[in-house]
Design an enzyme around this catalytic site. Structure first.
Site, PDB file in Angstrom:
ATOM      1  CB  SER A 841       6.621  -7.542  -1.566  1.00 55.97           C
ATOM      2  OG  SER A 841       6.488  -8.170  -2.821  1.00 55.97           O
ATOM      3  CE  LYS A 884      10.697  -7.853  -4.456  1.00 56.49           C
ATOM      4  NZ  LYS A 884       9.835  -7.612  -3.281  1.00 56.49           N
TER       5      LYS A 884
END
Length: 940
Positions: A841, A884
């Site tokens: 990611s 996140k």
């Protein structure tokens, strides 16, 4: 060289008196009978009895030696190799032996008039002893060994080994000077029987191997036979011997023999006899042997006999106590058996088997209609089998335990469930703040049960980092549903038998955890929390994950088979709640049977609410602090969360709050904020003492202050207690209670420099920010390249290579004349270097960092991004959107870039999580380039 003869019979075997009794034959002597019992001598071997005598006087030895020599002259040639009690000529006389072999005795000295068997391991010494017998001089000196200061006294094996290695002067130095002249009675193999005659003192060494020494024969000092002190001491010794006779049967025959014939021996012999039969240690016995003053020797012997008497009394006390205990138990057992027999005859009570059968039948009677037919059949068969077995057989116990488990399980017994959605909502909100998705799923379960009128078992898996409340919410669900709660952890479990049970053929077999659960809760529809299911082990005893398949599969657990019970159990009504930190560690077949609910963790606002409404109240109550005595500001809680407790859960936050309140409690006590009522005492007497002490303290206070009224000091004391200032905890003094801050701001730069970009990462502990740093190492034509550091995994290294390629492609498209990547050797680093990192990611973040360096332009402020990038620049979805997002909010990031495919995940987040964020969703890196570097145009 020498080893002391040992026997399990008694210590008498080491030193045995061999005195003759005047007026009685050796065979009929009580002493000889005792000797025959201990040593195994019989009437056929009486020759040793004829020659076993005290030899303190020369005439005794001469007469006996001459008589025995004539009696067995014809058999003397074969006596050495046969009986150990063979008659041996004793010429020359003992007093003529001035040079003798020195034999070390390791444990106790040999006294005159006693025999001692020893083992001689040295061939030279053994040959010398045999030669002495052949020369009709069968005498040697027996000397006690001194302690070896360099040896470990606790190791007898090492001590014997050291003795065997001693030779010559070294052996002589280890021997006591005073010993005993011993007649060599018999030699058979390496066993030598020595009979003590008289005391010796070593003068000098004659030869080393074997050790031969010159000796002086010692005589007792002259003494008055009519001395009253000597008589009194000797009679006290005899009296003590008689007392020992009453308490110990070990020496009964010996003591009776010598006390009945007191005139047959002298005072010195009495002293030697008493010292020899005592259990004194070697040094005390040697002291008696070396003493030539008869009165002092009697005194030493008397002391030893008194100690022996005390030991005998203690032994007698212990023996009586044990005997009384055993007798009492035997008597109780006999009375119980008689009582059982009487009750059985009267029909009041049946035998054990009938009572057991009646108990088992009584258990199943209320729910007999609910018990499955196949289980009822097994119970009836086992009850019949129980009646045919003997109560003492092992099979009886196995059958009894099996029936005990079968009949105690809650067959068809279900608890009344709660289908009130509003009540369940209230209970869930009382116990936990937030977790709306988990609460919604439980309310759906209740609603379905209400519409159907019954509920079915489900398997829910709560996944999330530690401390977010996975285990505690399982208990709350059970309370909301009005179900019994049972928890067992499978972390590290490697034995299938813990789940499926053991076969009854094994000793100590038990059912599995599920059967134990049903017995414990008493209902067939509990809520079972299987904790740490992602940490299952796997060993030689099977795979527990595979065993859980049958337990958790709704299609199979209606007929769950436990190996111990060997009958199927219906678990379809059981609600299973599993917990895990990472679902990736759960086997796919097992994960497929679960309904996973992710608990991502708590944002800062949620932690503040939890701390204020739940944790602070609990800690305050546990520490005994009243609400009006302390005030914790919101700023202090916020600082505590951001600088000390950044983890996704609240477990560490709870510890820190408890730490604060403990220090507050200590401060209040030191300042005198004690409760008005007296401390609760454990008993009435203690309560009175506390009250008296309190009253005396109050009176003392009145006297010091010279207050005339008795009521005024009490009022003043109460006023002083109430007047204590409230403890205020704010951001300024928080460090005084919890120490220095553990964490610092994740946002390292107010304006990120060129080549630095903030990314977003996800771990099992929650979300976090992640910086990607790139710098130029070397420039020159054709020196392009990329070095990667930061303890990155293989996937992340590949992402860096892809990012480098995509960045070169984008730079070629936007600025064809820019040869930065072709001519620059770059270094990409992901701090912190000690933390392992992996995952795809960070691809878009790495590209942005490389392009920032190539264009020499920093990215916009307050920007964080995440997303996987392909070689063509497409942005792929990622995981951990909520974590996140929480990490970005914690770092005061306002602008976030997510992949377009994660838009739905972000939309499902709570409004308080999304509030104040400017989120962009992209599917191609070109949009990221515009957002990161086109801020000048956007501002214009």
């Amino acid at each position: 060289m020498l080893k002391l003869f040992t026997s399990s019979a008694s210590r008498v075997h080491h030193l045995t008196p061999v005195s003759r009794v005047v007026g009685s034959s050796p065979v009929e002597s009580p002493l000889f009978k005792a000797l025959s019992q201990i040593t195994g001598w019989n009437r056929r071997s009486t020759s040793l009895g004829h020659r076993a005598f005290f030899c303190s006087e020369p005439t005794n030895g001469e007469a006996a030696a001459e008589a025995e020599t004539k009696a067995v002259e014809s058999d003397s040639e074969v006596s050495d190799s046969k009986s150990s009690s063979a008659i041996v000529p004793t010429n020359p006389r003992p007093e003529d032996c001035l040079t003798v072999l020195a034999l070390p005795v390791p444990h106790r000295p040999l006294f005159p008039g006693f025999y001692m068997p020893i083992y001689v391991k040295d061939p030279k010494v053994l040959a010398a002893l045999q030669e002495s017998r052949r020369r009709q001089a069968p005498y040697a000196g027996a000397f006690l060994l001194k302690d070896d200061p360099s040896a470990d006294s606790s190791s007898s094996t090492d001590a014997e080994k050291n003795i065997n290695e001693l030779k010559g002067k070294e052996l002589l130095n280890r021997l006591h000077e005073v010993g005993t002249l011993a007649q060599i009675s018999s030699i058979q193999g390496d066993q030598v029987i020595l009979v003590g005659h008289r005391r010796l003192r070593i003068k000098e060494m004659v030869s080393e191997e074997p050790l031969t020494v010159k000796v002086d024969h010692l005589k007792d000092n002259p003494f008055d036979m009519d001395d009253d002190v000597v008589k009194a001491t000797s009679f006290e010794v005899i009296s003590t011997l008689r007392d020992v006779l009453k308490t110990s049967s070990l020496w009964r025959d010996h003591v009776q023999t010598y006390t009945q014939h007191i005139g047959d021996f002298t005072y010195p012999r009495l002293a030697d006899f008493g010292a020899a039969i005592c259990g004194a240690n070697r040094h005390q016995a040697q002291e008696v042997l070396e003493e030539l003053d008869v009165h002092k020797r009697l005194r030493l012997t008397l002391e030893l006999m008194k100690k022996e008497m005390e030991i005998s009394k203690i032994q007698e006390t212990i023996a009586k106590a044990i005997e009384e205990k055993i007798s009492g138990e035997q008597r109780r057992y006999l009375l119980n058996e008689q009582l059982k027999a009487i009750k059985k005859e009267l029909g009041v009570e049946t035998d054990d088997k009938s009572a057991l059968s009646a108990k088992f039948k009584e258990r199943i009677e209320p729910n007999k209609e609910k018990i499955p037919a196949h289980v009822l059949q097994v119970i009836e068969e086992e009850l019949t089998k129980l009646q045919l077995l003997e109560a003492s057989s092992s099979e009886f116990n196995v059958t009894r335990n099996y029936l005990d488990w079968l009949t105690i399980l809650p067959w068809g017994n279900y608890s009344n469930e709660n289908f009130d959605v509003a009540r369940a909502q209230t209970i869930l909100d009382e116990d936990h703040y937030g977790l709306s998705d988990v609460k919604e799923r439980i309310l759906e379960f209740i609603a379905v049960g209400r519409l159907r009128g019954t509920s079915q078992g489900k398997i829910i898996c709560l996944s999330g980092p530690p401390g977010v409340g996975k285990t505690s919410i399982g208990r709350s669900i059970a309370r909301a549903l009005n179900r019994k709660f049972f928890r067992f952890s499978v972390g590290g479990l490697a034995d299938v038998a813990e789940i499926k049970g053991h076969r009854r053929t094994y000793v100590g077999a038990m059912p599995g955890k599920m059967v134990q659960c049903l017995k414990s809760v008493g209902t067939a529809n509990p809520l079972v929390l299987i904790d740490e299911i992602d940490k299952l082990g796997r060993g030689h005893a099977g795979d527990p994950a595979s065993a859980l398949l049958e337990l958790l599969d709704p299609e199979q657990n209606a007929n769950f088979l436990d190996h111990y019970l060997d009958v199927t159990i219906d678990l379809s009504k059981v609600l299973f709640v599993c917990t895990a930190n990472v679902i990736d560690m759960i086997p796919n077949p097992l994960l497929d049977r679960m309904e996973v609910i992710s608990i991502a963790g708590y944002i800062t606002d949620e932690k503040v609410h939890i701390a204020r409404d739940y944790l602070e109240k609990t800690a305050r109550g546990d520490c005994g602090v009243k609400p009006e005595q302390v005030e914790v500001s919101d700023a202090a809680l916020l600082s505590l969360i951001e600088n000390y407790c950044r983890e996704a859960g609240v477990r560490n936050l709870q510890k820190q709050i408890e730490k604060i309140y403990r220090k507050i409690a200590l401060k209040l006590v030191r300042e005198g904020a004690v409760p008005e009522e007296p401390a609760v005492a454990s008993d009435p007497e203690e309560a009175e003492i506390v009250a008296d002490v309190g009253e005396s303290i109050e009176n003392h206070t009145v006297e010091e202050n010279t207050v005339s009224s008795a009521e005024e000091p009490k009022e003043e004391a109460q006023t002083e207690k109430i007047a204590i200032e409230t403890v205020m905890i704010d951001e300024s003094n928080l460090a005084d209670y919890v120490g220095k801050p553990v964490f610092h701001a994740e946002k390292l730069y107010e304006q990120t420099p060129v080549g630095v970009v903030m990314g977003l990462a996800w771990t099992s502990m929650g979300g976090s920010t992640l910086y990607i740093e790139t710098t130029v190492v070397e420039e020159g034509e054709g020196k392009g390249g990329l070095n990667i550091t930061g303890q990155l995994g293989d996937v992340m290294k590949e992402s860096a290579q892809i990012a480098h390629t995509v960045a070169r492609k984008i730079m070629l498209e936007k600025e064809p004349e820019n040869q930065f990547f072709a001519n620059s050797k770059l270094h990409l680093h992901v701090p912190a270097g000690a933390t392992p990192k992996d995952g795809p990611s960070a691809g878009c973040t790495m590209i942005t960092s490389l392009l920032s360096l190539a264009t020499k332009k920093p990215v916009r402020k307050d920007l964080a991004m995440t997303g996987e990038v392909t070689l063509t620049g497409r942005i792929l979805p990622i995981g951990g959107v909520k974590e996140k997002t929480i990490a970005a909010r914690r770092s005061q990031i306002k602008t976030i870039i997510f992949p377009e495919a994660n838009r739905r995940d972000f939309d499902e987040l709570a409004e308080n999580v999304k509030e104040g964020l400017n989120v962009h969703f992209v599917d191609d890196y070109g949009k990221i380039f515009e957002l990161a570097f086109g801020y000048d145009k956007q501002e214009d």
